[in-house]
Write a protein that holds these residues in place. Structure first.
Motif, PDB file in Angstrom:
ATOM      1  N   LEU A   1      40.764  30.639  39.960  1.00  0.00           N
ATOM      2  CA  LEU A   1      40.886  31.134  41.334  1.00  0.00           C
ATOM      3  C   LEU A   1      40.216  32.501  41.511  1.00  0.00           C
ATOM      4  O   LEU A   1      40.285  33.084  42.598  1.00  0.00           O
ATOM      5  N   GLU A   2      39.605  32.997  40.437  1.00  0.00           N
ATOM      6  CA  GLU A   2      38.930  34.300  40.438  1.00  0.00           C
ATOM      7  C   GLU A   2      39.895  35.429  40.803  1.00  0.00           C
ATOM      8  O   GLU A   2      39.604  36.314  41.598  1.00  0.00           O
ATOM      9  N   LEU A   3      41.077  35.388  40.162  1.00  0.00           N
ATOM     10  CA  LEU A   3      42.117  36.386  40.415  1.00  0.00           C
ATOM     11  C   LEU A   3      42.402  37.264  39.195  1.00  0.00           C
ATOM     12  O   LEU A   3      43.338  38.063  39.216  1.00  0.00           O
ATOM     13  N   SER A   4      41.597  37.121  38.155  1.00  0.00           N
ATOM     14  CA  SER A   4      41.876  37.847  36.915  1.00  0.00           C
ATOM     15  C   SER A   4      41.842  39.359  37.092  1.00  0.00           C
ATOM     16  O   SER A   4      42.525  40.094  36.365  1.00  0.00           O
ATOM     17  N   GLU A   5      41.052  39.845  38.054  1.00  0.00           N
ATOM     18  CA  GLU A   5      40.982  41.285  38.310  1.00  0.00           C
ATOM     19  C   GLU A   5      42.153  41.770  39.157  1.00  0.00           C
ATOM     20  O   GLU A   5      42.393  42.970  39.269  1.00  0.00           O
TER      21      GLU A   5
END
Length: 376
Positions: free
Chosen positions: A250-254
């Motif tokens: 979901l491209e939420l790692s940051e």
């Protein structure tokens, strides 16, 4: 002359989990109501709290592990009977006349000891249990059953055929002095979170019940509206790897940090701007009560006993379970409207102080203990 009440609470462990906190806060509340109690468990960090309050703790070896599959079964059997002997000695030593068990194995101990000593057994049901697992049938074995919410009570009556008069609802209450935080954990510094970033926290075991996949999907929607957002997921469990993989996809790692198990949960909570739970089912979560008394606005799913605590829009926000769009929308409202956040915080604090404290919880339990003794 009425008999002096002396209670033995039996709980699997006294680590930082819901049943352990309830046992601790109940013991403290009973002491403040001039009632003696003892807590028996396989140990844990909360023993320090019991010691500081002058509440006796009895160690029982019900959670010792063995990696050897051949000896594992025999070890469980040995530990069971070893624990039973210790509990028998403790009942005699402390002149116990009421047993109170919190989980399946403690309930089995309680049922045996209740039969041997002819003393009543009170059981607490901390959650909504499925009839599919036969071990959950033990929750019907008490002289009286305490349900932590009305929904938990109805589950026992409808699905486990418990008589209505046998089960009573007593909401969890917390020891305010234990959970009211003064110091911070400096977790923003630890996880690289800036002061002007909005910090949402979830404190939960990483298991299916908590529906953290729903939360992460809601978070994906929310990040399209809020660019200064960070999240701490505090806790550990069998789904951690799966949830970390979902975060990446979901491209939420940051945005999201998984902290794992922490001993400074209350201090971390003090750094949060919003507390969130996305659970599919609950009893009455202790972490929710702790957030509310620490003036953290809460956005949580309307499951289990939570609607018995939260009036949506007054002392928190309720959303449907399994609905990431609604969860994202309500989180955005709380983030974007400072006046709403302030109102929610003040009303949440007052709710816990007046209705969900451990002194009131202990008084209600005392009435149950007196009732079961009178029936003997």
């Amino acid at each position: 002359m009425s008999k002096e009440i002396k209670i033995l609470q039996i709980v699997s462990n006294i680590k930082k989990n819901g049943p352990a906190f309830v046992a601790l806060d109940l013991a403290v509340g009973l002491k403040q109501n001039n009632v003696d109690s003892v807590v028996a468990s396989s140990g844990g960090i909360l023993i320090e709290e019991l010691n500081s309050e002058g509440i006796p703790h009895v160690y029982i070896p019900i959670s010792r592990k063995s990696d050897n599959k051949i000896t594992k079964y025999f070890k469980y059997v040995f530990d069971f009977f070893d624990s039973l002997q210790i509990l028998i000695k403790s009942i005699k030593k402390y002149d116990i006349n009421v047993l109170h068990a919190h989980q399946p194995i403690p309930i089995i101990f309680g049922r045996i000891l209740s039969f041997v000593f002819k003393i009543p057994l009170v059981i607490t049901a901390h959650n909504i249990f499925s009839t599919d697992n036969i071990i959950n049938k033990v929750y019907t074995m008490g002289n009286k059953i305490v349900a932590v919410s009305e929904e938990v009570r109805q589950n026992l009556i409808v699905n486990f055929s418990v008589r209505k008069e046998k089960v009573i609802t007593i909401h969890n209450g917390i020891d305010i002095k234990r959970v009211k935080v003064i110091a911070s954990s400096k977790c923003r510094e630890e996880f690289g979170i800036k002061d002007d970033e909005v910090l949402i926290g979830i404190i939960a075991g990483l298991r299916k019940q908590k529906a953290l996949d729903v939360f992460l999907n809601a978070l994906k929607i929310l990040t399209q509206k809020v660019d200064n957002l960070k999240v701490l997921i505090v806790g550990d469990g069998e789904l951690r790897n799966e949830l970390e993989t979902l975060c990446k996809s979901l491209e939420l790692s940051e945005v999201v940090s998984f902290t794992g198990f922490r001993n400074d949960v209350l201090n971390i909570m003090n750094e949060l701007d919003i507390f969130c739970l996305s659970s599919d089912y609950e009893g009455l979560p202790i972490s929710l009560l702790e957030a509310m008394v620490n003036n953290i606005p809460v956005v949580v799913t309307a499951v289990g006993g939570i609607p018995e605590l939260i009036t949506s829009g007054y002392n928190g926000i309720l959303v449907p379970s399994q609905d990431p769009i609604s969860l994202a929308d309500e989180l955005y409202k709380v983030i974007s409207k400072v006046d709403i956040r302030q109102q929610l915080k003040e009303n949440a604090y007052n709710t816990i102080i007046s209705e969900f404290n451990n002194i009131e919880m202990a008084k209600k339990h005392l009435r149950v203990y007196k009732d079961v003794l009178a029936d003997e």
